[in-house]
Design an enzyme around this catalytic site. Structure first.
Site, PDB file in Angstrom:
ATOM      1  N   ASN A   1      -6.191   4.967   7.832  1.00 18.44           N
ATOM      2  CA  ASN A   1      -5.842   3.551   7.883  1.00 18.44           C
ATOM      3  C   ASN A   1      -6.582   2.835   6.765  1.00 18.44           C
ATOM      4  OD1 ASN A   1      -4.716   1.126   8.966  1.00 18.44           O
ATOM      5  ND2 ASN A   1      -6.705   0.656   9.890  1.00 18.44           N
TER       6      ASN A   1
ATOM      7  N   HIS B   1      -8.074  -1.038   5.784  1.00 17.82           N
ATOM      8  CA  HIS B   1      -8.409  -2.320   6.408  1.00 17.82           C
ATOM      9  C   HIS B   1      -9.076  -3.206   5.355  1.00 17.82           C
ATOM     10  CE1 HIS B   1      -9.309  -4.961   9.780  1.00 17.82           C
ATOM     11  NE2 HIS B   1     -10.495  -5.156   9.239  1.00 17.82           N
TER      12      HIS B   1
ATOM     13  N   MET C   1       1.374  -2.486  12.405  1.00 18.46           N
ATOM     14  CA  MET C   1       0.774  -3.432  13.345  1.00 18.46           C
ATOM     15  C   MET C   1       0.951  -2.987  14.800  1.00 18.46           C
ATOM     16  SD  MET C   1      -0.569  -5.434  11.256  1.00 18.46           S
ATOM     17  CE  MET C   1      -1.094  -6.832  12.240  1.00 18.46           C
ATOM     18  N   ARG C   2       0.668  -1.712  15.041  1.00 15.85           N
ATOM     19  CA  ARG C   2       0.707  -1.184  16.406  1.00 15.85           C
ATOM     20  C   ARG C   2      -0.578  -0.418  16.651  1.00 15.85           C
ATOM     21  NH1 ARG C   2       4.042  -2.766  20.017  1.00 15.85           N
ATOM     22  NH2 ARG C   2       4.115  -0.722  20.992  1.00 15.85           N
TER      23      ARG C   2
ATOM     24  N   ASP D   1      -9.707   6.864  14.735  1.00 15.62           N
ATOM     25  CA  ASP D   1     -10.103   7.436  16.027  1.00 15.62           C
ATOM     26  C   ASP D   1      -9.567   6.524  17.132  1.00 15.62           C
ATOM     27  OD1 ASP D   1     -11.795   5.285  16.153  1.00 15.62           O
ATOM     28  OD2 ASP D   1     -13.645   6.458  15.928  1.00 15.62           O
ATOM     29  N   GLU D   2     -10.102   6.646  18.330  1.00 11.82           N
ATOM     30  CA  GLU D   2      -9.544   5.901  19.447  1.00 11.82           C
ATOM     31  C   GLU D   2      -9.921   4.416  19.428  1.00 11.82           C
ATOM     32  OE1 GLU D   2     -10.773   8.903  19.616  1.00 11.82           O
ATOM     33  OE2 GLU D   2      -9.172  10.103  20.531  1.00 11.82           O
TER      34      GLU D   2
ATOM     35  N   GLU E   1      -7.422  -2.321  -2.625  1.00 13.76           N
ATOM     36  CA  GLU E   1      -6.785  -1.439  -1.643  1.00 13.76           C
ATOM     37  C   GLU E   1      -5.867  -0.441  -2.337  1.00 13.76           C
ATOM     38  OE1 GLU E   1      -5.007  -3.209   1.857  1.00 13.76           O
ATOM     39  OE2 GLU E   1      -6.155  -5.043   1.561  1.00 13.76           O
TER      40      GLU E   1
ATOM     41  N   ASN F   1       0.832  -1.212   0.000  1.00 16.72           N
ATOM     42  CA  ASN F   1       0.000   0.000   0.000  1.00 16.72           C
ATOM     43  C   ASN F   1       0.864   1.258   0.000  1.00 16.72           C
ATOM     44  OD1 ASN F   1      -3.044  -0.434   0.080  1.00 16.72           O
ATOM     45  ND2 ASN F   1      -2.295  -2.012   1.517  1.00 16.72           N
TER      46      ASN F   1
HETATM   47  C1  GRF Z   1      -3.271  -4.677   3.989  1.00 19.71           C
HETATM   48  O1  GRF Z   1      -4.161  -5.726   3.702  1.00 19.71           O
HETATM   49  C2  GRF Z   1      -3.951  -3.609   4.792  1.00 19.71           C
HETATM   50  O2  GRF Z   1      -5.297  -3.464   4.481  1.00 19.71           O
HETATM   51  C3  GRF Z   1      -3.793  -4.129   6.199  1.00 19.71           C
HETATM   52  O3  GRF Z   1      -2.530  -4.696   6.237  1.00 19.71           O
HETATM   53  C4  GRF Z   1      -2.151  -5.115   4.918  1.00 19.71           C
HETATM   54  C5  GRF Z   1      -0.873  -4.416   4.606  1.00 19.71           C
HETATM   55  O4  GRF Z   1      -0.369  -4.830   3.357  1.00 19.71           O
HETATM   56  N1  GRF Z   1      -3.966  -3.067   7.160  1.00 19.71           N
HETATM   57  P1  GRF Z   1       0.866  -4.059   2.724  1.00 19.71           P
HETATM   58  O5  GRF Z   1       1.974  -4.093   3.763  1.00 19.71           O
HETATM   59  O6  GRF Z   1       0.431  -2.668   2.418  1.00 19.71           O
HETATM   60  O7  GRF Z   1       1.234  -4.840   1.500  1.00 19.71           O
END
Ligand code: GRF
Length: 206
Positions: free
Chosen positions: A112, A114, A95-96, A146-147, A179, A19
């Site tokens: 973000n 998702h 991942m935090r 948000d929170e 994405e 991404n």
């Molecule tokens: C993606 O699927 C995103 O939606 C999620 O974590 C993944 C990250 O993929 N939050 P990348 O590291 O951007 O390839």
């Protein structure tokens, strides 16, 4: 808003970084009025961090394990963001969980992405959750942070069909392709159009 201005952003990632690359490519072709001022990772061997270095972006490695508390780690990240002049933050597989103080510092300026149609399937393994629930349609969501967990106002969603023979990997791949379109689109709209928050709803237009 001044569309001729490019907004300095930071991308925070912990892994693959696809991404981040999609954002960088969209910015490079002039599709998003932003510039990536900094790429931050908490993971030393994150492929996305390596890619950012290869592409010549400023990077900051801030390993969470080097810090006793979430606040201490975030303080270092916030220092790096401030030094880079970042005005917006794009979480891209970071991942935090962010503390309330961190969110408050960049309120309505943190995005973000998702891989589900929120509010369905927040948290970990959303594609696995979607398959277990038997939904016929899933997708991705770009939202302001948000929170809560994956709970902020929704900016862009893109849907994909779930096939009968999908497994987690095939569904994740189909969602990921969307994405890579949704994230630049969401950032572009937020930076170049008027918008406001009404309740839980983000509305474009003045
Ligand atoms: C993606 O699927 C995103 O939606 C999620 O974590 C993944 C990250 O993929 N939050 P990348 O590291 O951007 O390839």
């Amino acid at each position: 808003m001044d569309a001729s201005r490019t907004t300095p952003i930071a991308v925070l990632l912990s892994g693959r970084g696809s991404n981040f690359v999609a954002l960088a490519e969209a910015i490079a072709r002039g599709a998003v009025p932003a510039r990536i001022a900094l790429v931050v990772s908490n993971v030393a061997n994150a492929p996305g961090l390596e890619r950012a270095r290869e592409l010549g972006f400023a990077t900051a490695l801030v390993p969470h394990r080097d810090h006793a508390t979430r606040e201490a780690h975030e303080a270092r990240v916030l220092d790096a963001l401030a030094a880079a002049g970042a005005e917006w933050i794009c979480l891209a597989g970071y991942m935090r969980l962010l503390s309330h103080a961190f969110v408050a510092r960049y309120r309505e300026r943190i995005l973000n992405i998702h891989p589900s149609l929120l509010p369905a399937f927040p948290g970990l393994h959303p594609q696995r959750q979607a398959l277990a629930a038997g939904v016929r349609v899933s997708g991705c969501t770009v939202h302001l942070v948000d929170e809560g967990l994956d709970s902020g106002p929704i900016v862009v969603q893109r849907a994909v069909p779930v096939a009968d023979d999908d497994d987690e990997a095939s569904l994740a791949a189909r969602i990921l392709a969307e994405e890579h379109r949704a994230y630049p689109e969401a950032l572009c709209r937020l930076l170049s159009e008027p918008w406001r928050i009404e309740g839980r709803r983000l509305r474009f237009g003045s």
